[in-house]
Design an enzyme around this catalytic site. Sequence first.
Site, PDB file in Angstrom:
ATOM      1  N   ASP A 197       4.656  -3.695  -8.042  1.00 37.23           N
ATOM      2  CA  ASP A 197       3.225  -3.398  -8.084  1.00 37.23           C
ATOM      3  C   ASP A 197       2.442  -4.304  -7.127  1.00 37.23           C
ATOM      4  O   ASP A 197       2.945  -5.347  -6.675  1.00 37.23           O
ATOM      5  CB  ASP A 197       2.729  -3.604  -9.533  1.00 37.23           C
ATOM      6  CG  ASP A 197       1.566  -2.692  -9.881  1.00 37.23           C
ATOM      7  OD1 ASP A 197       0.930  -2.160  -8.954  1.00 37.23           O
ATOM      8  OD2 ASP A 197       1.295  -2.525 -11.081  1.00 37.23           O
ATOM      9  N   ASP A 235      -2.674   5.844 -11.193  1.00 37.29           N
ATOM     10  CA  ASP A 235      -2.797   5.456 -12.601  1.00 37.29           C
ATOM     11  C   ASP A 235      -3.421   6.591 -13.400  1.00 37.29           C
ATOM     12  O   ASP A 235      -3.426   6.551 -14.627  1.00 37.29           O
ATOM     13  CB  ASP A 235      -3.676   4.206 -12.741  1.00 37.29           C
ATOM     14  CG  ASP A 235      -2.888   2.928 -12.459  1.00 37.29           C
ATOM     15  OD1 ASP A 235      -1.659   3.017 -12.288  1.00 37.29           O
ATOM     16  OD2 ASP A 235      -3.504   1.850 -12.406  1.00 37.29           O
TER      17      ASP A 235
END
Length: 764
Positions: free
Chosen positions: A469, A529
């Site tokens: 990430d 997301d």
Amino acid sequence: MITENSGVFHLQNETASYLLRVRPEGFLEHLHFGAPVCTGDAQALAVRSGLGWGDSVQFDEEDNAACLDVLPLEWSGAGRGDYRESPISLSRGGEPLSTEFRYAGFALHEGGAPMTSGLPQSRGGETLELWLTDETQKLRLRLFYGVFETAFTRRAVLENCGDLPVTLHKLMSFCMDLPGKFRMHSFHGGWIAETHRRVTDVGQAGVVNESVCGDSSNRVNCGFLLAEPETGETQGRVYGVNLIYSGSHYASARRSLQGLTRVMQGISPADFHWELAPGACFETPEAVLAFSDAGFGGLSAAMHAHVNRHIVPEYWQNRPRPVLYNSWEGCMFDFSERKLLHLAKQAKELGCELFVLDDGWFGARNSDRAGLGDYDVNTKKLPGGLKRLGEELNAMGLDFGLWVEPESVNPDSALYRAHPDWVVPEQHPPLLGRHQLRLDLSRPEVRDYIVEKVGALLDSAPISYVKWDMNRHSPALGAAAHRNVLGLYEVLHRIFDARPQILLESCASGGGRFDLGMLCFSPQIWASDDTDPIERLDIQDGLSYLYPQSAWGAHVSQSPHAQTLRATPLSTRGNVSFFGVLGYELNLDELSPVERTEIAAQIAFYKAHRETFQFGRFRRLSCEENAVCWQVQGEGETLVGLFHRLMPAAAGYEFLRPAGLDPQKRYHVASRPQLLRVGGFGSLLRHVAPVRMKPGGLLLSTVDKHYRMYDGALELTVSGATLHAGIPLPARFAGTGYDPALRVQGDFGSNVFLIEEETENEES
Ligand code: GLA
């Protein structure tokens, strides 16, 4: 194939021809990039420049037409009569440099020409290298052209052959002048709203597609299309352009009065100052170019093939990706080993193959305010460490995946306290993003730390997947940002080249760094997301223009959705995620028995058609307004997903019209069986079922957990020709009752149709 004949270079692949030639005075002239043509027709393809252009500056005083400003070129300099945008900008001692590059020779490289700066590139191919020199400024420019089955690549290397340093402000990966009128289709957004397609006319004012985030960014994807205005999914001329780069990028397209569109792409020149010492070289990232005269669909097929064959790591090329369960949305930072194993057991029962432990497993990482950088396991949460967790998961028959975010650090962390100077230096007091700072990956000791720490983690437990990430953009500007990108690539090489079987999924607050550079290391990228399936229709549709569906993670999450509060059927959440790499990211404890059955059926269906969903030929089919229709086609089977946004009253007939089938063959068509929530009908239940239950009452909520109603099923056998013509789908609910043959879906309803080839030929 690459041929050279009297200064004419012809690059040919399965879909296109690219022709250029060396003009007598040494400039590189663009002749053609488009449908396949004959090498012998080079002269016929060259523009006739006529008698000259009024105020033009000539490079041959005797020839009025000898004007760089109006020629279609493959490269251009500065201050030499071409007043269109230049792909290069240099200075020496603070003074801008004029440049003029003339041809000096060429070389051919079988199997590609390896890059030297650590930038990733397309694997394989055949490469043409052209040498150009500027004798006045003592510069050498090498232009590389790669030829692959369905795409070409271009990049440039500039060498300072003089005795004085030169400052490089701009060096594009390519530049060319395409005849034609175009619209730019580019892909924009931001966090939870990535890759929405936007269309802009390319005129003399020009269009710029640029990120200055230090990362490729979710604001502006590197990839874009230049399409003739009348282009559709199956017809029209369209070019696809993309960059194998994960940092700040720039592209522009600007049409000249003569009808040539100058297009270029490379590293963003914003704040870029790169000192090129005598003898030093600067290498640009590689651009990928494709062409189709069969519309957007043809272009996407060409780009998808290139990514699948030449971009993603070889080990993962066409290798089926596991169905995963990710702990993030279900647990956030709040979990224990017991809780994880309890979830894992359920995930396994549902059919998942990989359990991914997301954020929160290390240091003081109990919120996003602390602990980032300290990758020592939190033994309060995981007393047996990662090893025991991994082994327990393996014993259940699940693979183990782990989240890391190695490019950033929380100021509240042991790493930052020990090395406050390891963050990207800033002139002003540093600003935090998600309570974190970016580490300076241009520093060798920072790179070594990440390589050692992450490498040791991966070797400490049976980890087969990593979610990498990156949750805040960098404050680094210009050259410093580029050095950080090079540092990242070095780190990824050092960690993952030695562990090719680890599946890397990169992520940047979702799709904040969705680019070909990352895809060279991570075969899939977490697209967003935002897992609301209706939002995903735009996001995945946007991605599909330039990236294959195997490149994006698509997860089923809870409803109502965490970011939109939109309630959507579980069937639609599954159906949308099928067109990507399927995963589940929700609290499994909260599922009702009937939802478990439905998810198990989704996973089984996906696995049965996984290769087609992940690697089949992807098409965007036309459908009614307010709907989206995708098709994937593999060996002997085709799957079509039809997704609705808002449901109109008195919805008209709707047709299934797949593409690419054999008109002579017969096909079995069946809708994927899916169920309707009884509770979703509330007091309307009396219209659709012969029972009376109080809306919101205990009985209805109990029934809702255990029963579903069938949604309009379709099953028939029909010829490919008829399917191409289009067959009507079951009618939609119009408020008058329930019939199992109706599609009773309401807003956000969807279906997936499976079309399987029958063995015998059509008789009539
Ligand atoms: C980012 C990612 C999410 C999740 C969280 C964890 O937001 O995009 O998927 O991993 O970080 O902190």
